[in-house]
Motif scaffolding. Structure first.
Motif, PDB file in Angstrom:
ATOM      1  N   ASN A   1      12.115  20.105  -1.279  1.00 28.15           N
ATOM      2  CA  ASN A   1      11.248  19.061  -0.742  1.00 28.15           C
ATOM      3  C   ASN A   1      10.729  18.144  -1.840  1.00 28.15           C
ATOM      4  O   ASN A   1      10.510  16.959  -1.627  1.00 28.15           O
ATOM      5  N   TRP A   2      10.507  18.717  -2.983  1.00 21.82           N
ATOM      6  CA  TRP A   2      10.089  17.901  -4.130  1.00 21.82           C
ATOM      7  C   TRP A   2      11.172  16.884  -4.481  1.00 21.82           C
ATOM      8  O   TRP A   2      10.899  15.694  -4.672  1.00 21.82           O
ATOM      9  N   VAL A   3      12.409  17.356  -4.528  1.00 23.09           N
ATOM     10  CA  VAL A   3      13.505  16.440  -4.862  1.00 23.09           C
ATOM     11  C   VAL A   3      13.657  15.383  -3.765  1.00 23.09           C
ATOM     12  O   VAL A   3      13.847  14.195  -4.045  1.00 23.09           O
ATOM     13  N   VAL A   4      13.545  15.820  -2.521  1.00 19.42           N
ATOM     14  CA  VAL A   4      13.566  14.845  -1.421  1.00 19.42           C
ATOM     15  C   VAL A   4      12.457  13.820  -1.639  1.00 19.42           C
ATOM     16  O   VAL A   4      12.645  12.618  -1.449  1.00 19.42           O
ATOM     17  N   GLY A   5      11.311  14.314  -2.082  1.00 19.16           N
ATOM     18  CA  GLY A   5      10.191  13.418  -2.353  1.00 19.16           C
ATOM     19  C   GLY A   5      10.513  12.406  -3.428  1.00 19.16           C
ATOM     20  O   GLY A   5      10.206  11.216  -3.289  1.00 19.16           O
TER      21      GLY A   5
ATOM     22  N   ARG B   1      -0.637  13.997  -6.427  1.00 24.23           N
ATOM     23  CA  ARG B   1      -1.369  15.137  -5.860  1.00 24.23           C
ATOM     24  C   ARG B   1      -0.465  16.369  -5.855  1.00 24.23           C
ATOM     25  O   ARG B   1      -0.891  17.460  -6.257  1.00 24.23           O
ATOM     26  N   VAL B   2       0.793  16.199  -5.438  1.00 26.11           N
ATOM     27  CA  VAL B   2       1.687  17.347  -5.383  1.00 26.11           C
ATOM     28  C   VAL B   2       1.905  17.899  -6.787  1.00 26.11           C
ATOM     29  O   VAL B   2       1.925  19.112  -7.001  1.00 26.11           O
ATOM     30  N   PHE B   3       2.011  17.011  -7.746  1.00 21.29           N
ATOM     31  CA  PHE B   3       2.214  17.486  -9.115  1.00 21.29           C
ATOM     32  C   PHE B   3       0.996  18.241  -9.625  1.00 21.29           C
ATOM     33  O   PHE B   3       1.105  19.354 -10.133  1.00 21.29           O
ATOM     34  N   TYR B   4      -0.177  17.634  -9.479  1.00 23.61           N
ATOM     35  CA  TYR B   4      -1.388  18.261 -10.029  1.00 23.61           C
ATOM     36  C   TYR B   4      -1.693  19.601  -9.373  1.00 23.61           C
ATOM     37  O   TYR B   4      -2.362  20.443  -9.968  1.00 23.61           O
ATOM     38  N   THR B   5      -1.222  19.803  -8.143  1.00 20.87           N
ATOM     39  CA  THR B   5      -1.486  21.090  -7.488  1.00 20.87           C
ATOM     40  C   THR B   5      -0.278  22.016  -7.585  1.00 20.87           C
ATOM     41  O   THR B   5      -0.259  23.071  -6.960  1.00 20.87           O
ATOM     42  N   ALA B   6       0.733  21.617  -8.353  1.00 20.43           N
ATOM     43  CA  ALA B   6       1.946  22.417  -8.515  1.00 20.43           C
ATOM     44  C   ALA B   6       2.498  22.866  -7.171  1.00 20.43           C
ATOM     45  O   ALA B   6       2.914  24.006  -6.998  1.00 20.43           O
ATOM     46  N   SER B   7       2.499  21.942  -6.225  1.00 24.98           N
ATOM     47  CA  SER B   7       2.884  22.326  -4.873  1.00 24.98           C
ATOM     48  C   SER B   7       4.391  22.361  -4.661  1.00 24.98           C
ATOM     49  O   SER B   7       4.854  22.520  -3.548  1.00 24.98           O
ATOM     50  N   TYR B   8       5.113  22.213  -5.728  1.00 23.72           N
ATOM     51  CA  TYR B   8       6.571  22.349  -5.589  1.00 23.72           C
ATOM     52  C   TYR B   8       6.992  23.798  -5.743  1.00 23.72           C
ATOM     53  O   TYR B   8       8.166  24.117  -5.794  1.00 23.72           O
ATOM     54  N   ARG B   9       6.033  24.681  -5.878  1.00 25.58           N
ATOM     55  CA  ARG B   9       6.272  26.111  -6.075  1.00 25.58           C
ATOM     56  C   ARG B   9       6.667  26.804  -4.788  1.00 25.58           C
ATOM     57  O   ARG B   9       6.168  26.478  -3.726  1.00 25.58           O
TER      58      ARG B   9
ATOM     59  N   LEU C   1       0.827  -1.206   0.000  1.00 22.04           N
ATOM     60  CA  LEU C   1       0.000   0.000   0.000  1.00 22.04           C
ATOM     61  C   LEU C   1       0.858   1.251   0.000  1.00 22.04           C
ATOM     62  O   LEU C   1       0.525   2.252  -0.624  1.00 22.04           O
ATOM     63  N   MET C   2       1.980   1.183   0.698  1.00 24.62           N
ATOM     64  CA  MET C   2       2.837   2.362   0.782  1.00 24.62           C
ATOM     65  C   MET C   2       3.325   2.769  -0.605  1.00 24.62           C
ATOM     66  O   MET C   2       3.342   3.944  -0.940  1.00 24.62           O
ATOM     67  N   VAL C   3       3.710   1.779  -1.406  1.00 27.61           N
ATOM     68  CA  VAL C   3       4.146   2.100  -2.763  1.00 27.61           C
ATOM     69  C   VAL C   3       3.035   2.852  -3.505  1.00 27.61           C
ATOM     70  O   VAL C   3       3.259   3.885  -4.132  1.00 27.61           O
ATOM     71  N   VAL C   4       1.812   2.344  -3.373  1.00 24.52           N
ATOM     72  CA  VAL C   4       0.676   2.965  -4.065  1.00 24.52           C
ATOM     73  C   VAL C   4       0.445   4.383  -3.543  1.00 24.52           C
ATOM     74  O   VAL C   4       0.313   5.335  -4.320  1.00 24.52           O
ATOM     75  N   VAL C   5       0.394   4.517  -2.219  1.00 21.57           N
ATOM     76  CA  VAL C   5       0.011   5.801  -1.641  1.00 21.57           C
ATOM     77  C   VAL C   5       1.093   6.856  -1.873  1.00 21.57           C
ATOM     78  O   VAL C   5       0.780   8.015  -2.154  1.00 21.57           O
ATOM     79  N   VAL C   6       2.349   6.472  -1.784  1.00 14.73           N
ATOM     80  CA  VAL C   6       3.409   7.440  -2.036  1.00 14.73           C
ATOM     81  C   VAL C   6       3.311   7.956  -3.474  1.00 14.73           C
ATOM     82  O   VAL C   6       3.461   9.143  -3.748  1.00 14.73           O
ATOM     83  N   PHE C   7       2.986   7.045  -4.380  1.00 12.82           N
ATOM     84  CA  PHE C   7       2.835   7.464  -5.778  1.00 12.82           C
ATOM     85  C   PHE C   7       1.657   8.432  -5.931  1.00 12.82           C
ATOM     86  O   PHE C   7       1.767   9.474  -6.581  1.00 12.82           O
ATOM     87  N   LEU C   8       0.552   8.105  -5.274  1.00 17.52           N
ATOM     88  CA  LEU C   8      -0.620   8.989  -5.347  1.00 17.52           C
ATOM     89  C   LEU C   8      -0.297  10.358  -4.752  1.00 17.52           C
ATOM     90  O   LEU C   8      -0.705  11.401  -5.269  1.00 17.52           O
ATOM     91  N   HIS C   9       0.460  10.348  -3.661  1.00 18.01           N
ATOM     92  CA  HIS C   9       0.861  11.592  -3.019  1.00 18.01           C
ATOM     93  C   HIS C   9       1.684  12.444  -3.990  1.00 18.01           C
ATOM     94  O   HIS C   9       1.471  13.648  -4.115  1.00 18.01           O
ATOM     95  N   MET C  10       2.585  11.781  -4.686  1.00 18.44           N
ATOM     96  CA  MET C  10       3.390  12.493  -5.675  1.00 18.44           C
ATOM     97  C   MET C  10       2.479  13.092  -6.749  1.00 18.44           C
ATOM     98  O   MET C  10       2.660  14.239  -7.167  1.00 18.44           O
TER      99      MET C  10
END
Ligand code: HEM
Lengths: 413, 353
Positions: free
Chosen positions: A141-145, A121-129, A110-119
């Protein structure tokens, strides 16, 4: 007596359940478990529908694998002679061994799935800004991600080998064979990881040490930094909440877009933790973790498939062997190494490629990012589709079948 | 970089530690997300229920039900005292020198209690049906799975009597399986003979091995070693049969079999068909059709699958008068309509294709 118990109870719990605003602020400062929360959080970042709390869910899943994993380490023996049988002991003899093993397995997947989904979400909301006018480092933080995503995959992959059954050994054989095709460094990397030229005892002990010590330590450090970074960057990325002054000059009544972090945030985290745990427990009670026959080099399962999260690479390999005249470019390299390397590098540097205006920060599917979102979605869907296709439709000799009449090579009896 | 921005007026937010003296609001908090508490309570209840289920599952393993039943039988047959002396718990046979563990006796508790033989005792608890055999192979030295197959570690019926027809080497050779392959005497677990013969391979005849003894006789009479290598007997017309039983299933060619008949698709059935008529599975086979009868086919299929590579210390040294010597002498006796050795040399193929 009752009084002392009551006062002791209050002493331990008041911080989580403050009555007044002053108490709520004080709680944050006095209580160890609350001191890392900000004074306030925006309602937006608190909402379910914005972040889906996927990052927190990833962290909880990691915690579950950590706790169950340490317990499993007391019984598991990392030797090719005994590994399989110690897993059998965990299943059949140890009290709650089955619970630990299945929980660990399902939480890990599940962790593999959820971490991917989290990524996603961050992409779709451009939260690396970055926040304008503010000293933030969300890019970091994005790169750490991205590193965390890779680490999560590696964690899952190294754990896959440990039961030392036919499923795990051949899956790892396939996956390491893919990595081996990297030009120049492939062979060296392969030997370093595998500890020789075949999957054997040397491999098992390496994977074991990676899985139980090296990678978890790195992941713990990275998650700590990741979360600290979010706090220092002023919470989740958004252009909206910065309209409101963030200091105390605004009275509570006026401050409609934010809430006190205590008690809302710790309570929400507690809720997310329990909910995640419930899901893992339900999976544990419903589904057994697979365990096939003990690993043997003498007999190869047909088809031998990589772990599911690498299946898209195995799938790519089968159609990326390029022939130019009598010049053949190895599919293992193109599909298994080159393509994913390009994808991950692109992912890591994407924030600097993304040239949409700042307004898009923290907004789902902002229209100025249309082409990026389409591209990203196409890639993600391709990966998901390839995984599903490979998992369900690939039969013996890697031929394609309908999932409902996929033949199996007849067994011995 | 703007590391020093912390003092900038524009810079706002949670970098600044809240000055608690400024907060005068002793007002009650507006708790916006109270509904979270409801969810927490609801999920805690769910968690409790799930934990109870897990607890129940762990506390009532399948084998304990059998042991409880066994106690009742002890009480009925030998009185309460005998029953009290029986202690619950996982039982296992540990063969130290090979580090083998068989836990079958956790359920099959009466296996070494001769008084428990007879039809009235449930099959699980019955004493072993052939005491003579067990005298030669005491449980503490042989366990159960060397003969029966199955998963010695497992403690559920389904797992211990492992029967998934995959690549599992030591599949449980049950009565049901024998029935499926049409053995008339399936009740005596004939398939077990395959496992017997991994150890008894070098002997020509072993008491109790009805099928294997017959197969070895055929193997010698029909001079299979004129075409097949078998240990020291070298021949290269057909494939090496020395370790035929270890040949993995994906090295078999199943593609020519269009009709399995009543047989389940498997390697075992492949050999059935092959011995029935080699061309059924290998259209251009050079192997003659010996027109074996059904019992002979079963015997030979079992024999070739028992040709395994096992550690030398398990292999029984035969009596000099009883050595299995399937030598090739002279030429191959041609089966009707089949070929002779000369035929092979001159490249003439079996015309029975
Ligand atoms: C072990 C894996 C990870 C854990 C435990 C984790 C945890 C978290 C948490 C708790 C948050 C707070 C917001 C939320 O819950 O959505 C967060 C935010 C964030 N995560 Fe992760 N994360 C992980 C992996 C990743 C990955 C793979 C990426 C991207 C490649 C990433 C990039 C970010 C970024 C940029 C933010 C800030 C988002 C914002 O400001 O809105 N993280 N992470």
């Amino acid at each position: 007596m009752r009084k002392t118990i009551k006062s002791l109870w209050l002493k331990l719990t008041w911080a989580f359940n403050p009555d007044t605003i002053k108490e709520a602020y004080r709680a944050r400062i006095k209580n160890f478990f609350l001191h890392w929360f900000p004074p306030k959080v925006t309602k937006r970042s608190f909402s379910w529908s914005y972040s889906f709390w996927l990052g927190t869910i990833s962290a909880v899943l990691f915690l579950i694998t950590l706790v169950t994993g340490v317990a499993l380490m007391f019984i598991y023996i990392p030797s090719i002679r005994q590994a399989y049988w110690s897993i059998e002991d965990i299943e059949f003899i140890t009290h709650y061994g089955w619970l630990l093993r299945y929980s660990h397995r399902w939480a890990g997947h599940l962790m593999v799935v959820v971490v991917f989904l989290h990524m996603m979400r961050v992409f779709y909301t451009a939260s690396y800004r970055e926040t304008p006018g503010r000293d933030s480092h969300r890019y970091v933080n994005w790169v750490v991600g991205v590193i965390l995503l890779l680490a999560t995959l590696f964690l899952a992959f190294t754990g896959y080998l440990l039961p030392w059954d036919q499923l795990s050994m051949w899956a790892v054989t396939v996956a390491t064979a893919i990595g081996r095709t990297t030009p120049v460094i492939g062979e060296t990397l392969y030997r370093m990881l595998v500890g020789g030229t075949t999957i054997d005892q040397a491999t098992l002990i390496r994977f074991y040490t990676f899985h139980c010590i090296a990678v978890p330590v790195v992941v713990i450090l990275l998650i700590s930094y990741h979360l600290w970074r979010i706090r220092k960057d002023g919470g989740l990325a958004s252009t909206v909440h910065h309209d409101v002054p963030l200091d105390e000059s605004i009275s509570e009544a006026e401050d409609t877009s934010r809430v006190l972090a205590v008690p809302a945030v710790p309570r929400r985290i507690f809720l997310v933790t329990i909910a995640t745990w419930v899901v893992v427990l339900v999976a544990t009670l419903l589904f057994r973790a697979p365990l096939l026959e003990p690993a043997t080099q003498a007999w190869t399962p047909n088809p031998a498939k990589a772990p599911w999260y690498f299946l898209w690479l195995q799938e790519l390999i089968s159609y990326t062997t390029i022939k130019i005249g009598h010049f053949v470019i190895n599919g293992g390299f193109v599909g298994g190494v080159f393509v994913p390397a390009v994808l991950f590098i692109a992912l890591a540097v994407w924030p600097s490629i993304d040239n949409s205006p700042n307004d898009s920060t923290g907004i789902w599917f902002h229209r100025t990012r249309l082409w990026q979102n389409v591209l990203f979605t196409v890639i993600c869907l391709t990966i998901v589709f390839q995984i599903l296709f490979s998992y369900y439709c690939r039969g013996p000799y890697w031929h394609v079948y309908w999932p409902w009449n996929r033949p199996e090579i007849p067994g011995r009896f | 970089m703007s590391i020093g921005r912390g003092t900038d007026q524009k810079f706002q937010g949670d970098f600044r530690v809240t000055n608690m003296d400024n907060i005068t609001e002793e007002k009650e908090i507006k708790d916006h997300y109270k509904s979270d508490s409801k969810w927490i309570y609801a999920l805690l209840v769910v968690l409790l229920i799930l934990t109870a289920i897990a607890f129940h599952r762990d506390a009532t393993p399948q084998w304990e039900q059998y042991q409880a039943q066994f106690r009742q039988i002890l009480t009925q047959k030998f009185g309460k005292k005998a029953a009290d002396s029986f202690s619950y718990g996982v039982k296992q046979i540990w063969i130290k020198d090979v580090n083998k563990i068989d836990r079958c006796t956790t359920c099959h508790i009466g296996i070494d209690i001769p008084k428990l033989s007879g039809e009235d005792v449930p099959l699980v608890f019955r004493a072993h049906p052939n005491p003579e055999l067990i005298k030669e192979h005491p449980f503490n030295k042989f366990g159960c799975t060397y003969c029966h197959g199955g998963k010695g570690y497992a403690l559920t019926v389904k797992e211990a009597h492992f029967s998934k027809p995959a690549g599992w080497e030591d599949i449980f050779l049950s009565e049901r399986l024998a029935k499926r392959y049409g053995f008339p005497d399936y009740k005596n677990l004939p398939l077990v003979e395959m496992n017997c013969n991994t150890c008894h391979l070098r002997e020509k005849e072993v008491a109790g091995l009805t099928y294997i003894n017959k197969a070895k006789k055929l193997f010698t009479e029909k001079m299979c070693t004129c075409c097949h290598t078998f240990y020291q007997y070298k021949a290269d017309v057909g494939p090496d049969l020395t370790y035929e039983g270890d040949k993995p299933n994906d090295l078999y060619d199943f593609s020519n079999i269009t009709n399995w008949g009543v047989l389940p698709p498997s390697v075992f059935s492949w050999h059935f068909l092959h011995f029935k008529a080699p061309y059924l599975v290998t259209p251009l086979s050079l192997m003659p059709n010996f027109n074996f009868k059904d019992q002979e086919i079963r015997s030979l299929a079992m024999l070739v699958l028992s040709f395994k590579n096992i550690p030398e210390r398990f292999v029984v040294k035969p009596d000099p008068k009883n050595v299995f010597q399937p030598e090739c002498v002279g030429s191959v006796p041609a089966a009707p309509g089949s070929f002779t050795r000369a035929g092979v040399g001159s490249g003439v193929k079996n015309t029975k294709m």
